[in-house]
Each structure stands twice: as C-alpha cells, then as structure tokens.
Design a protein around this motif. Structure first.
Motif: not given
Length: 389
Positions: A154-183
């Motif tokens: 994600l950081e590599t891609q953030l370094q490459q993009v331009t304009g306003q950036v939006f990052v979309a995630v799930e807090s709990v993933y519906s098919m794996d059940g794991d948690l996003a590292p939200l902090l």
C-alpha cells in the motif's frame, strides 16, 4: 414462442449448463430446522423475542405512519422519523452525521462510485466485498488494488499516485474473517494525505463497548472519512448507514445514485433500526457470550483438527480451507446430514484452491453444538482424505 425469445432462452440455458457442468451452479435453499453455523446473525438479534416485541410496540406507537415510503427521500419518501433515526445513529457511531441506505450493497456502491472522481486515485484491498468492487468499477477515478492487508505494498502505491487518494478496506473481511490493521492504515493515510473508507459490515454489533465497530473500538473515528455499517448482520434487521462528517452526508445526498434514485426504506424499517440499536446498547450479555463461544471453538478446533488449514481469523467468521469445490461440498453435506447448517464457499466466489467452509459462530450456539460441529468436521475430513488415497 417468438424466434428471438427462443434464441435467448437457448443462450441462457447454455450458459447455465456450462456452470452446472463445472460444478458452479448456485441454487436457493432453506435451512429450516438446522442448527445455525452459517448466518451472519452473530448476536442472535434476528431471532430475538425482545427485539421483535420492541419493534411491534414501536409500530403500534407509530400506527399513523405509512406502510411504504412512497418515493425516494428527495421526493415523497423523506420523513421526520428518518431524520431522527439518522441523528441517533450519528451519536451511536460517534460521528457528525449519518445517511441511511436501503442495504449495505447500496451504501458501498454509492459511496465508492461517487466519492473518488476523475483525477483522483482509489486504492482498494484485493479482498474487499463485491459491493465495494462494483462501486469502484463505476468510479471515474484511477483504480488500483493492493495486496491483502499488505502495508508495504500500500505504501509503495501511495508513493506513486497523484491527486486525491482514497483507500478502501473492510474492518472484518467477510470471506477470511481476518481484521484489517486499522491503526497502521490510518497512520499511512495520514502520512500521505489519503482518505480512509472502512466497511464495518461484519464488525457492527460485534466490536466496541456497545457494538459500534472496530473503528470506534480503536478510537479512530476522527481519522476515517467514511464508515459503512450494515444492520442485516449483527443487528438482525435491515438497511445500512454511511457515517462521517456532515459535508459527506450532503455530498452523498447529491451524488450517490443508489440513494437518489431508489424508493426509501419504509417507516417500519427505520423503527426496526432504532430498536436494534437501543437493544445492542442495553444488551450486556450477548457480545461477551459471543466471544466466549468463539474462544471455545478456536481452542477445541486446535485440539481436534490439528492438521486442518484455517484462515487467519480472530472474528466469529472461521474458515476451514477444503480445496476443490467437490471436497468443500462433501464436508458441508456431511454436516448438513446431522442437522448442522454449514455451507461451502466455492470458486469463483473465492480463488480456485481456496474453497472453504465458512463457519459463523454465534452467541446462541451452545458448547455442545460446537462439539458436535467439530466432531463431524473431524470425521468428514478423515473420510475425505481416505477417499483421495
């Protein structure tokens, strides 16, 4: 039958036959009488007599309300009740404003389609829900995916993009059940000036002091631009809400097509949403009991199925990897034969080789039912291995 109708009928039948031959055909079936290890009713609210009684009483108290909304909220569908409930939701989710959508699918579709514009960049975790994927496809922004929960990518891609950036995630993933590292995600987004969007569908009701979700549980509500909370899972009713700053609400009212161009939820649904949030606030036992049952399941699964392959889940969604559609179906069928509602998740819903049993643990599942589930899984996996050999 007109010739065009016959040709289209033949075409559709051919496509379905191809799905059937590849073992991919989806069908609708009920689960009456089976012990629930399948649904997203984590707290048991959908079967709660207390919630049902509260909704019935609310309907009586609002007996003069219309049965249907009669139009979109920008036309005849707007009500004082809708405004009141949205203010209550904003307070519950500890934010400035809230806007109710007819479903979580509509909310994600509308949010991701209209928020990032041409010249913006939308970065999405590769395992986001289909509703977020579809919303991203409708956006005119530059769209990129990053590897699941991979902060370095994600950081590599953030370094490459331009304009306003939006990052979309799930807090709990519906098919794996794991948690996003939200902090860590919030830190990265702050560092690069990106706006964080979080789908809290499977965290709502489950995490937080009163079920406000993982963002509030971690104290990140001021650092996340938009959250989507759905009510048809942990809260047992229907609908969804996007919460965030007041300007976001105004923006969605003007640009989110799934909000603008659909008939609003009826008053009954707004009353049900209110009652569910009142119950989850007052309910002190269901959430701790859910986590107790989850801990029991994980401990026993480790003892009884030591060689099994599980996703890295700490949530009530526990996924047992059973590669191959036929194998996954076989193990699920063995559970269903003894009265347990267990469902196989097949490719292409998940990648080939990652077929699985998606097991949902609930506050109402007894330890005896969990023992029964693990015993049949143990036997089915042993038989399936024996058949292959």
């Amino acid at each position: 039958m007109p010739i065009v109708t016959r040709l289209v009928d033949h075409l559709l039948s051919e496509r379905l036959d191809t799905y059937r031959q590849n073992g991919l055909l989806r069908q609708l079936r009920t689960s009456d009488g089976l012990i629930d290890f399948c649904s997203n009713d984590y707290l048991g609210f959908a079967r709660s007599s207390a919630l049902k009684a509260a909704i019935q009483q609310a309907d009586v108290e609002h007996a003069n309300a219309r049965s249907g909304a009669t139009g979109s909220r920008l036309l005849a569908g707007q009500t004082t009740l809708a405004d009141e409930v949205e203010k209550e939701l904003a307070a519950f989710y500890q934010t400035d404003a809230a806007l109710v959508f007819n479903s979580g699918y509509d909310a994600n579709l509308g949010l991701l389609a209209c928020l990032p514009k041409a010249g913006d960049t939308l970065l999405t975790d590769e395992l986001i829900h289909a509703s977020m994927i579809d919303g991203a496809r409708l956006s005119y922004a530059t769209r990129r995916r990053f590897r699941h929960n991979d902060l370095t990518d994600l950081e590599t891609q953030l370094q490459q993009v331009t304009g306003q950036v939006f990052v979309a995630v799930e807090s709990v993933y519906s098919m794996d059940g794991d948690l996003a590292p939200l902090l860590d995600l919030a830190d990265l987004c702050d560092r690069y000036g990106a706006a964080l969007l979080v789908d809290e569908a499977h965290a709502t009701g489950v995490y937080g002091e009163h079920g406000e979700g993982l963002v509030v549980a971690l104290g990140l509500q001021k650092r996340v631009l938009a959250r989507v909370h759905t009510f048809g899972k942990g809260l047992g009713v229907h609908g969804a809400v996007v919460v965030g700053p007041a300007v976001l609400r105004d923006y969605l009212i003007n640009f989110a097509r799934p909000f603008i161009y659909t008939t609003a939820l009826p008053p009954h649904s707004f009353l049900a949403i209110r009652c569910a949030h009142q119950l989850v606030t007052a309910q002190s036992k269901s959430r701790p009991q859910l986590h107790d049952r989850l801990n029991y399941f994980r401990q026993k699964a480790g003892e009884l199925l030591p060689g099994a392959s599980w996703t890295d889940s700490q949530s009530p969604i526990q996924c047992l990897i059973t590669p191959g559609n036929e194998q996954a179906r076989y193990v699920a069928n063995q559970a269903q034969r003894i009265g347990l509602d267990v469902r196989a998740i097949l490719s292409p819903t998940v990648p080939a080789g990652q077929e699985r049993l998606r097991l949902c643990i609930h506050a109402f599942n007894s330890t005896a039912e969990i023992d029964q589930l693990l015993a049949v899984l143990q036997q089915a996996l042993f038989n399936e291995i024996s058949l292959r050999e």
